[in-house]
Motif scaffolding. Sequence first.
Motif, PDB file in Angstrom:
ATOM      1  N   GLY A 147      36.254 -16.668   0.535  1.00  0.00           N
ATOM      2  CA  GLY A 147      37.809 -15.872  -0.023  1.00  0.00           C
ATOM      3  C   GLY A 147      38.050 -14.926  -0.380  1.00  0.00           C
ATOM      4  N   ARG A 148      38.613 -15.005  -1.302  1.00  0.00           N
ATOM      5  CA  ARG A 148      38.184 -12.846  -1.971  1.00  0.00           C
ATOM      6  C   ARG A 148      36.948 -13.156  -2.856  1.00  0.00           C
ATOM      7  NH1 ARG A 148      42.656 -12.793  -5.434  1.00  0.00           N
ATOM      8  NH2 ARG A 148      44.944 -13.007  -3.969  1.00  0.00           N
ATOM      9  N   ARG A 149      35.864 -13.479  -2.798  1.00  0.00           N
ATOM     10  CA  ARG A 149      34.555 -14.070  -3.407  1.00  0.00           C
ATOM     11  C   ARG A 149      33.859 -13.336  -2.219  1.00  0.00           C
ATOM     12  NH1 ARG A 149      32.959 -16.462  -7.682  1.00  0.00           N
ATOM     13  NH2 ARG A 149      34.688 -18.336  -7.821  1.00  0.00           N
ATOM     14  N   HIS A 150      32.863 -11.742  -2.927  1.00  0.00           N
ATOM     15  CA  HIS A 150      32.095 -11.602  -1.808  1.00  0.00           C
ATOM     16  C   HIS A 150      30.644 -12.366  -2.697  1.00  0.00           C
ATOM     17  CE1 HIS A 150      32.338  -9.094   1.059  1.00  0.00           C
ATOM     18  NE2 HIS A 150      33.380  -9.029   0.537  1.00  0.00           N
ATOM     19  N   MET A 151      29.400 -12.394  -2.226  1.00  0.00           N
ATOM     20  CA  MET A 151      28.455 -12.675  -2.660  1.00  0.00           C
ATOM     21  C   MET A 151      27.003 -11.456  -1.544  1.00  0.00           C
ATOM     22  SD  MET A 151      28.909 -16.481  -3.367  1.00  0.00           S
ATOM     23  CE  MET A 151      30.142 -16.155  -1.680  1.00  0.00           C
ATOM     24  N   ARG A 152      25.934 -11.342  -2.280  1.00  0.00           N
ATOM     25  CA  ARG A 152      24.557 -11.194  -1.529  1.00  0.00           C
ATOM     26  C   ARG A 152      23.773 -12.320  -1.386  1.00  0.00           C
ATOM     27  NH1 ARG A 152      26.820  -7.049   0.394  1.00  0.00           N
ATOM     28  NH2 ARG A 152      25.516  -7.037   1.734  1.00  0.00           N
ATOM     29  N   SER A 153      23.503 -11.936  -0.141  1.00  0.00           N
ATOM     30  CA  SER A 153      21.793 -12.843   1.028  1.00  0.00           C
ATOM     31  C   SER A 153      21.203 -13.142  -0.572  1.00  0.00           C
ATOM     32  CB  SER A 153      22.180 -12.968   2.049  1.00  0.00           C
ATOM     33  OG  SER A 153      21.618 -11.259   2.360  1.00  0.00           O
ATOM     34  N   GLY A 154      20.317 -14.447   0.245  1.00  0.00           N
ATOM     35  CA  GLY A 154      18.842 -13.943  -0.721  1.00  0.00           C
ATOM     36  C   GLY A 154      18.565 -13.509   0.526  1.00  0.00           C
ATOM     37  N   PRO A 155      16.975 -14.369   0.305  1.00  0.00           N
ATOM     38  CA  PRO A 155      16.020 -13.412   1.388  1.00  0.00           C
ATOM     39  C   PRO A 155      15.825 -14.504   2.727  1.00  0.00           C
ATOM     40  CG  PRO A 155      14.510 -14.598  -0.565  1.00  0.00           C
ATOM     41  CD  PRO A 155      15.919 -13.879  -0.526  1.00  0.00           C
ATOM     42  N   TRP A 156      16.831 -14.909   3.061  1.00  0.00           N
ATOM     43  CA  TRP A 156      16.602 -16.369   3.513  1.00  0.00           C
ATOM     44  C   TRP A 156      18.527 -16.659   4.249  1.00  0.00           C
ATOM     45  CZ3 TRP A 156      13.147 -18.790   6.283  1.00  0.00           C
ATOM     46  CH2 TRP A 156      13.446 -19.602   7.084  1.00  0.00           C
ATOM     47  N   TYR A 157      18.503 -16.352   5.714  1.00  0.00           N
ATOM     48  CA  TYR A 157      19.821 -17.235   5.614  1.00  0.00           C
ATOM     49  C   TYR A 157      19.616 -17.458   6.953  1.00  0.00           C
ATOM     50  CZ  TYR A 157      19.186 -14.975  11.034  1.00  0.00           C
ATOM     51  OH  TYR A 157      18.502 -15.335  11.542  1.00  0.00           O
ATOM     52  N   GLU A 158      20.791 -18.959   7.081  1.00  0.00           N
ATOM     53  CA  GLU A 158      20.806 -20.230   7.875  1.00  0.00           C
ATOM     54  C   GLU A 158      22.298 -19.922   8.513  1.00  0.00           C
ATOM     55  OE1 GLU A 158      20.419 -23.791   5.912  1.00  0.00           O
ATOM     56  OE2 GLU A 158      17.714 -23.193   5.760  1.00  0.00           O
ATOM     57  N   ILE A 159      22.381 -19.595   9.858  1.00  0.00           N
ATOM     58  CA  ILE A 159      23.886 -20.328  10.214  1.00  0.00           C
ATOM     59  C   ILE A 159      24.238 -21.851  10.236  1.00  0.00           C
ATOM     60  CG2 ILE A 159      25.442 -19.578  12.141  1.00  0.00           C
ATOM     61  CD1 ILE A 159      23.264 -16.916  12.619  1.00  0.00           C
ATOM     62  N   LEU A 160      25.061 -21.859  10.048  1.00  0.00           N
ATOM     63  CA  LEU A 160      24.964 -23.403   9.822  1.00  0.00           C
ATOM     64  C   LEU A 160      26.232 -23.889  10.398  1.00  0.00           C
ATOM     65  CD1 LEU A 160      25.772 -23.655   6.366  1.00  0.00           C
ATOM     66  CD2 LEU A 160      24.037 -23.700   7.282  1.00  0.00           C
ATOM     67  N   GLN A 161      26.427 -25.208  11.214  1.00  0.00           N
ATOM     68  CA  GLN A 161      27.346 -25.227  12.302  1.00  0.00           C
ATOM     69  C   GLN A 161      27.450 -27.485  11.316  1.00  0.00           C
ATOM     70  OE1 GLN A 161      27.404 -25.569  16.038  1.00  0.00           O
ATOM     71  NE2 GLN A 161      29.253 -26.747  15.314  1.00  0.00           N
ATOM     72  N   PRO A 162      29.453 -26.444  11.022  1.00  0.00           N
ATOM     73  CA  PRO A 162      29.835 -27.598  10.290  1.00  0.00           C
ATOM     74  C   PRO A 162      29.655 -29.147  10.759  1.00  0.00           C
ATOM     75  CG  PRO A 162      30.877 -26.029  10.118  1.00  0.00           C
ATOM     76  CD  PRO A 162      29.387 -26.042  11.303  1.00  0.00           C
ATOM     77  N   ARG A 163      29.500 -30.485  10.342  1.00  0.00           N
ATOM     78  CA  ARG A 163      29.789 -31.339  11.781  1.00  0.00           C
ATOM     79  C   ARG A 163      30.486 -32.112  10.754  1.00  0.00           C
ATOM     80  NH1 ARG A 163      26.190 -31.704  15.938  1.00  0.00           N
ATOM     81  NH2 ARG A 163      24.585 -29.996  16.098  1.00  0.00           N
ATOM     82  N   GLY A 164      31.268 -32.270  10.085  1.00  0.00           N
ATOM     83  CA  GLY A 164      32.905 -32.740   9.689  1.00  0.00           C
ATOM     84  C   GLY A 164      32.999 -32.112   7.881  1.00  0.00           C
ATOM     85  N   ALA A 165      31.859 -30.543   7.493  1.00  0.00           N
ATOM     86  CA  ALA A 165      31.951 -30.487   6.313  1.00  0.00           C
ATOM     87  C   ALA A 165      32.874 -29.248   6.668  1.00  0.00           C
ATOM     88  CB  ALA A 165      31.421 -29.836   5.551  1.00  0.00           C
ATOM     89  N   GLN A 166      33.758 -28.455   5.666  1.00  0.00           N
ATOM     90  CA  GLN A 166      34.688 -27.498   5.295  1.00  0.00           C
ATOM     91  C   GLN A 166      33.845 -26.280   5.604  1.00  0.00           C
ATOM     92  OE1 GLN A 166      37.441 -28.760   2.482  1.00  0.00           O
ATOM     93  NE2 GLN A 166      37.954 -26.514   3.182  1.00  0.00           N
ATOM     94  N   VAL A 167      34.225 -24.945   5.874  1.00  0.00           N
ATOM     95  CA  VAL A 167      33.553 -24.254   5.884  1.00  0.00           C
ATOM     96  C   VAL A 167      34.426 -23.528   4.877  1.00  0.00           C
ATOM     97  CG1 VAL A 167      33.193 -21.177   6.806  1.00  0.00           C
ATOM     98  CG2 VAL A 167      33.068 -23.857   8.369  1.00  0.00           C
ATOM     99  N   LEU A 168      32.935 -22.806   3.694  1.00  0.00           N
ATOM    100  CA  LEU A 168      33.488 -23.209   2.801  1.00  0.00           C
ATOM    101  C   LEU A 168      32.686 -20.686   2.213  1.00  0.00           C
ATOM    102  CD1 LEU A 168      32.712 -24.820  -1.043  1.00  0.00           C
ATOM    103  CD2 LEU A 168      34.985 -23.419   0.258  1.00  0.00           C
ATOM    104  N   ALA A 169      32.521 -20.246   3.149  1.00  0.00           N
ATOM    105  CA  ALA A 169      32.133 -18.783   3.077  1.00  0.00           C
ATOM    106  C   ALA A 169      31.221 -18.960   4.555  1.00  0.00           C
ATOM    107  CB  ALA A 169      31.132 -18.858   2.215  1.00  0.00           C
ATOM    108  N   THR A 170      31.477 -17.507   5.197  1.00  0.00           N
ATOM    109  CA  THR A 170      31.071 -17.009   6.738  1.00  0.00           C
ATOM    110  C   THR A 170      29.719 -15.933   6.344  1.00  0.00           C
ATOM    111  OG1 THR A 170      33.046 -15.993   6.534  1.00  0.00           O
ATOM    112  CG2 THR A 170      33.333 -17.785   7.984  1.00  0.00           C
ATOM    113  N   TRP A 171      29.288 -15.315   7.054  1.00  0.00           N
ATOM    114  CA  TRP A 171      28.261 -14.550   6.890  1.00  0.00           C
ATOM    115  C   TRP A 171      29.664 -13.143   6.877  1.00  0.00           C
ATOM    116  CZ3 TRP A 171      24.361 -14.526   4.304  1.00  0.00           C
ATOM    117  CH2 TRP A 171      23.097 -15.900   4.038  1.00  0.00           C
ATOM    118  N   GLN A 172      28.694 -11.652   6.339  1.00  0.00           N
ATOM    119  CA  GLN A 172      29.059 -10.876   6.783  1.00  0.00           C
ATOM    120  C   GLN A 172      28.458  -9.819   7.239  1.00  0.00           C
ATOM    121  OE1 GLN A 172      32.126 -10.112   6.111  1.00  0.00           O
ATOM    122  NE2 GLN A 172      32.217 -12.872   5.922  1.00  0.00           N
TER     123      GLN A 172
END
Length: 640
Positions: free
Chosen positions: A496-521
């Motif tokens: 939404g309007r909330r901006h956060m920074r990644s930790g030392p790790w990233y995972e690109i997710l594949q929703p399987r029923g879940a809703q996406v709350l945040a995307t990678w920028q």
Amino acid sequence: MAAAGVNVVRMGEFAWDRMEPVSGKFDFSLFDETIERLAAVGVKTIFCTPTATPPRWLTAGHPDWMRIEESGRRMQHGSRQHVCTNNEEFRAESRRITKALAEHFAVNPNVIGWQTDNELYCRFALCYCKSCQAGFRDWLRAKYVNIEALNKAWGAAFWSQTYRDFDQILLPHTTTSPASPNPSQELDRYRYVSDSVVEFQRQQVQVLRAARGDWFITHNGLMGNIDYWKFTEDLDFLGADIYPGFGARDAASSVATSYGQAKACSAGGNFIVPEQESGPGGQKSFMLRTSQPGVMRLWAYQSIAHGADGMMHFRWRTCRFGAEEYWCGVLDHDNVPRRRYREFSQEGSELKRIGHQILGTTVDVQAAVLCEFETDYAHETMPHGLPSPSEQGHLAYNYLSHCHLRCGVVQTQDSFEGLKFLIVPSMCLMDQSLADKLAMFVTGGGLLFVGGRSAIKDRDNHVIPQTPPGLLASVVGCTVEEYGKMEPGTLGLLAGRRHMRSGPWYEILQPRGAQVLATWQVPSNLGPWAAADGPAITINRYGEGLAMYCGTMLTQDNVAGLIDLALEHAAGISPLAQCPYPDVEIVRRQGQGRKLLFVLNHSRQRQTVRGVKGLELITDRQIDGPLEMPAFDVAIIRES
Ligand code: GAL
């Protein structure tokens, strides 16, 4: 001591040569007299087994009893904890001195309980002596029964490590191996190291219980390399030595100390503090800071707020000789009562007055960080320079504490009943029964937060063949498409309007029923990057509850944003009181119809707390409006 409100002392933990100056010739007279004199003024004794300091007459003929470092260097006599607790002959000595003490004091009504040894594994745990080599093999034989099972569990085919017999096995070497050791072997080694110290302690416990059934038995932890959940099963309650001075530099780090108490509480419920810091302490190579007036008492109440039911300060009088001649006690070397004594007496008289109201209550926890010995050490076998579950758990815990929520730590073996929010901080190990338990928690209405790189391994410490998060995939409703390490903060997460920074790790997710709350920028200067706009955080409705999966790790920079995002979805979680300052810690203990709110001001300024109503026990005044908290002060409000 009596004037300061002391009603119990702890003694004897390093005094073997005073108790048994010559092999088999016991002399407990110094202790008998001291216990008697203390009892005459109402002070009872917790006695300690002295096995952390085997005397010279005992070690002299037995160089092979001494602990050995990985490099092969043998420890020498002349400090403490030099002898290996896995040596069978030494274990026989440990049982022998324990038996002599137990039988001697069994008739003494002033000895009310025992502490086993002293801070087992403080400084030294990973020993390479012959007993440890042999003990490890025996432990493996008992676990696997046949060598094929071990080879399979260790993935021994890799790098030609297949064993034909248990006798061929060595303890894993890390610093003296040309390349990385086998991670499954290492994890078993950590399990063995913990199990063997549990066994060492158990032998003392059995001797003590046989001598007198109504003694309580405790130990003073918490060190690394011990699974305190298992360790505490043999005790009546755990003891935790609390030295905030090792980490506390300012108000925030002073608040953060309570993670240690929360961990102690998670291992065995309410605990005691055999050693609470009383002043600056130092050994040869370091000296802690002198804490400001009021802070010693504040830290003692912090331990009590988090579940301590007994409080002993270390130490009474500063010793004039030996390796801790500058480990300051309540009194200085010259035995003159000064500031620390006055503060200690204030605490003593307060506890004398209000202690009975605190006993019988336990810490109220709604939001917890999950922890487990095995997964912590599985991480140690393959850390990849990433923050451990415990480090991430600490960050999450601190943030919950800053928000004045009812927070704590919960072990995987424990019940999750009563919890509303549970954080799984990148716990790599998972099994079906834990996964089921977590799913049940969500089904029942809980909010689960699962950090990236969780549930990627089985209990053999092998990476699972399923797509991560494997056994948690259905509860979180997503899987991991791609993962990788990177510099913390490289990518952004947008919710939404909330901006956060990644930790030392990233995972690109594949929703399987879940809703996406945040995307990678992905910043434009990075060039092509698979993560761009891909799902980074998801949330899944499961039964009555919600499971959030977070495709990164918690860091100082992102923890507030990530936990806030989770809390937006939490029902029925609210702060214990209103106070904008995280440096004021607010904790509740409850039970027996009482709710006690502990308010601890760790800051150097006066602070105001709102939304508190009830009787302040220390000052005996009614609070029904803003609660003014002077710097470093404590209030305990019996809520109405
Ligand atoms: C603990 C120990 C005490 C004393 C104290 C100060 O580790 O149990 O015996 O050494 O810290 O260093």
